[in-house]
Design an enzyme around this catalytic site. Sequence first.
Site, PDB file in Angstrom:
ATOM      1  CG  HIS A 225      -0.628   0.449   2.559  1.00 22.10           C
ATOM      2  ND1 HIS A 225      -0.069  -0.639   3.392  1.00 22.10           N
ATOM      3  CD2 HIS A 225      -0.478   1.465   3.173  1.00 22.10           C
ATOM      4  CE1 HIS A 225       0.287  -0.008   4.418  1.00 22.10           C
ATOM      5  NE2 HIS A 225       0.197   1.186   4.277  1.00 22.10           N
TER       6      HIS A 225
ATOM      7  CG  ASP B  46       0.052  -4.019   2.796  1.00 19.61           C
ATOM      8  OD1 ASP B  46       0.524  -3.428   1.790  1.00 19.61           O
ATOM      9  OD2 ASP B  46      -0.204  -3.265   3.797  1.00 19.61           O
TER      10      ASP B  46
ATOM     11  CB  SER C 177       2.912   2.138   5.987  1.00 18.34           C
ATOM     12  OG  SER C 177       1.719   2.074   6.623  1.00 18.34           O
TER      13      SER C 177
END
Lengths: 447, 486
Positions: free
Chosen positions: A78, A108, A188
């Site tokens: 992402h 992911d 992230s």
Amino acid sequence: MKQVAFLISVAVVLSSGCATLAPSQDAAVIRAKEKVAPALVHIRPVKEVFTEGKREEVLVIGSGFIISPDGYVVTNEHVAGSSRVVNCVLYTKEEMEAEVVGVDRYTDIAVLKLKTDRRDFPSVKLGSSSSLRAGETVLALGSPHGLARSVSKGIVSVPDRYLSTPDFMDINYNNWIQTDAAINPGNSGGPLVNLRGEVVGINARRLGGAENVGFAIPIDVAKEVIQSILKNGRMIRGWIGLSFQELSRKTGDVKQEGVVVADVEPLSPAAEVGIRPGDILLSVNGKPTTARFIEDLPVINKLIADLPIDQPATLHLLRGDQALDVEVKPEERSDVVGKEVEFPEWGFTATELTPELARRAQISSRQGVLVSGIQVGGLAAAAELGRGDIILKVDDAEVTDLETFSKLYRERVDSKKRLVLLDIRRGALMRYILIKQETESTNGQEP
Amino acid sequence: MTLPHTFRRSRTINAHRWALLGIVFCASWLVGSANAQEPFSPAFIQTQYQRYAPAMAVVFYSLEITNPATGEVARRDGRAPGLLVSESGLVITHGHMQVENMEPFNIRVQVGREGNEKEYPAKLLKKPDDINLCFVQIQASEGEKFPHAVFQPGATLELGEPVLILTVLGETLDYTPSVMIRRVGAILDKPRTTYCLDEPLGLGAVAGPAINRKGQLVGVVGFDLSPQEGGELYVRSGHPLVYQSDLFRAYIDNPPSESQPRDARQAAWLGIINQPLTDDLAEYWGLPKNGGIVVSSIVPGSPASQSGLQRGDVIVEFNGIPIKALQNREMLAFTKLVRETGPGKTVPITVLRKGQPVHLEITLGERPKTARDAEEYEDTIFGLTVREITTDLRMRVNLSEDVQGVIVSRVRNGSAAQIAGMRPGVIIMSVGGLPVKNLTEYEDAVTRIARQKPPEVSVFCRVGARTGFFRIRPRWEADSMETERQ
């Protein structure tokens, strides 16, 4: 005087007592951080996003870490997925571009390669996530809110958290490490590190509105995906068309073994051999498949995913009291989302209809393209084309896939044909949509 | 309750009244031209007030509101203005009283005023599906008669004409009837005559009588258009309307029952999804630019599907009536025409197929039940309410015919069903291993379970595109806690 000396000595003893406790913790944290930090990457990809019928490019910020001296970098899908340009800032503040080697949406994970021939990059040591225990100290490294080279400290809150998806839509291949080490937007893709300085997870999620409830992908899961991406450019997974539910959703009987077949996709390998919802799957190729609780499900999903493509697998099932053995040939699981394209002259975007999207739209055919967005003020909007519509025909020509549609579209835009009829499916209904291509003189003015 | 028969008597005392009005008109004329702009004289207003105020009522009720997302149920009290329209106590009130996920109960109607108020228990009748009004029947003792308003058949309004409206004031003002004056700002003639007023009105005006210049009772105030009128196109426009009495007279003459909405008129059904033949579509297909109904979808198993009608056909004549639909509203007029033709009737239809006229005969079917009329079953064992799956719901959620079952419409708070994770929208396909194709089979299945009292029941369901199981553990010791509801 004596008294004073005593007091001082006590103070020294006390402080040294503290010093022997705290500095050793600090030292361990610092050591662990210093092992990983040089491999930390601040990532700024320019992502392609499709929003409100338009293709746009947006700059996002995330984190990543170098896993090899020749500059392979791991981050989240992402963060770096759908981007052509990925700007990286290394720990030395040196800037460098990277290219996307491959991504896996289900876990992911994205793998990047720094665009250089250098082979002297500091890299992290990948540890193991299987031995993680709740309470163990972990560090999260990355760029919270874009603040590069940040470290936060916490503990493992739960080593195997199941993050649920909407009802019956579970396609989870892994559980998650839940931690209270602060994880913010921008973290992230950054590493979750143990006190030995090994990467045990990839930070990827946090619970909004909560404090210090963050989640990381276990590194054992990531390692396999990274290897597959490096080798094949993608993660290859077997698919037979089954969804499972844990036994406790069907029975409280603790002696029952296996896992409940919740859903069988039409036209799937499992449907072809007659597997039905409610069957209990006891084993796959002799490997037992018992999932009593929801946290046990990803293991079963993974077991199926690991089946070699096109090689028959034996499923041992229970239907009522009757035992069944069936052979299925797994296919390769397709990506959830497909390619997306903007059609600027008409003002809309469309994606290819992947099996997953076709299933969600509840249609049996995979023909056509799915309208993903409509631009305000465009020709498509004027013709009342809607998001979620599936275009099946352009004039009399069938739309088999996105490529065919793009070609038909281009022909009509180039020929400036005044009226173009689209045959569309909207939910259960069919509808005619007439696109009125404006001639030069009536062309609307852009504001 | 005294019975001012003034509305009924009005025809017999015409001479008397005209004389009286004549005097009033002269008087106002004499006062001068300052009031030339006044649409209604005070005397006219007073007459109408005396005539219709006694028929104004207040409907009190409690609502059970289900949160469709969580299945949680909350209760609150509501009230609405009402208009008595029959001697036996039939009351018209606003259509919002009965909407999806709101169940009114404990309904009472207050009639009379200034110390003579009297409250009656009442029953909500099934809401008609072609007008946004509700009907409430007062439960009075035998022979009790109520003052009521009588609508003048054929009474109309003109564009710009002033309209006298009676409303009911709020609680602190003792629900006193009050007068308001508006003008007709627009008249929609399709799919049927609807008068739009020029200025906003409060909700207290809904169902209030609307009187024209001639002193005729034309209709009542309404707010939303029902889906049949284009309500989906103009949902909650918030624009006040006057519903002409022709639109609901049939329900006064022959009131709906508590469960049956269409005692008055049976609706016919063709089973097509249509769109208008715009000039552009006509140009594209090389058809005359006269409008028409483009058949864009045919409902499987409908009369249309058995008639030889094809997708892409353009209907230009129906039962001898030319169809010239160019706009959405005209399409609704076509739907209305079909509905009112009557089920079972065979009608000639002319369609243009690839430009050529084709004549077909179609036997109209009966309009299938819509989700709103769907039967429900309240299951007190699991603590949920299920509803039959109607044709329109199938279309709406794109559910193929091979999915048979019932759909959860409500889940009681704290129930075994809620604990198991059930929520509205879930389609139940089997209960405890027994297939459940409809409400009767569901009822049979839970009745059997109630006898056997198993500790847990496996329920096979569908949510969206996928299937799965819920494990419900009924609380057998806590059953029969059902509360009485009216």
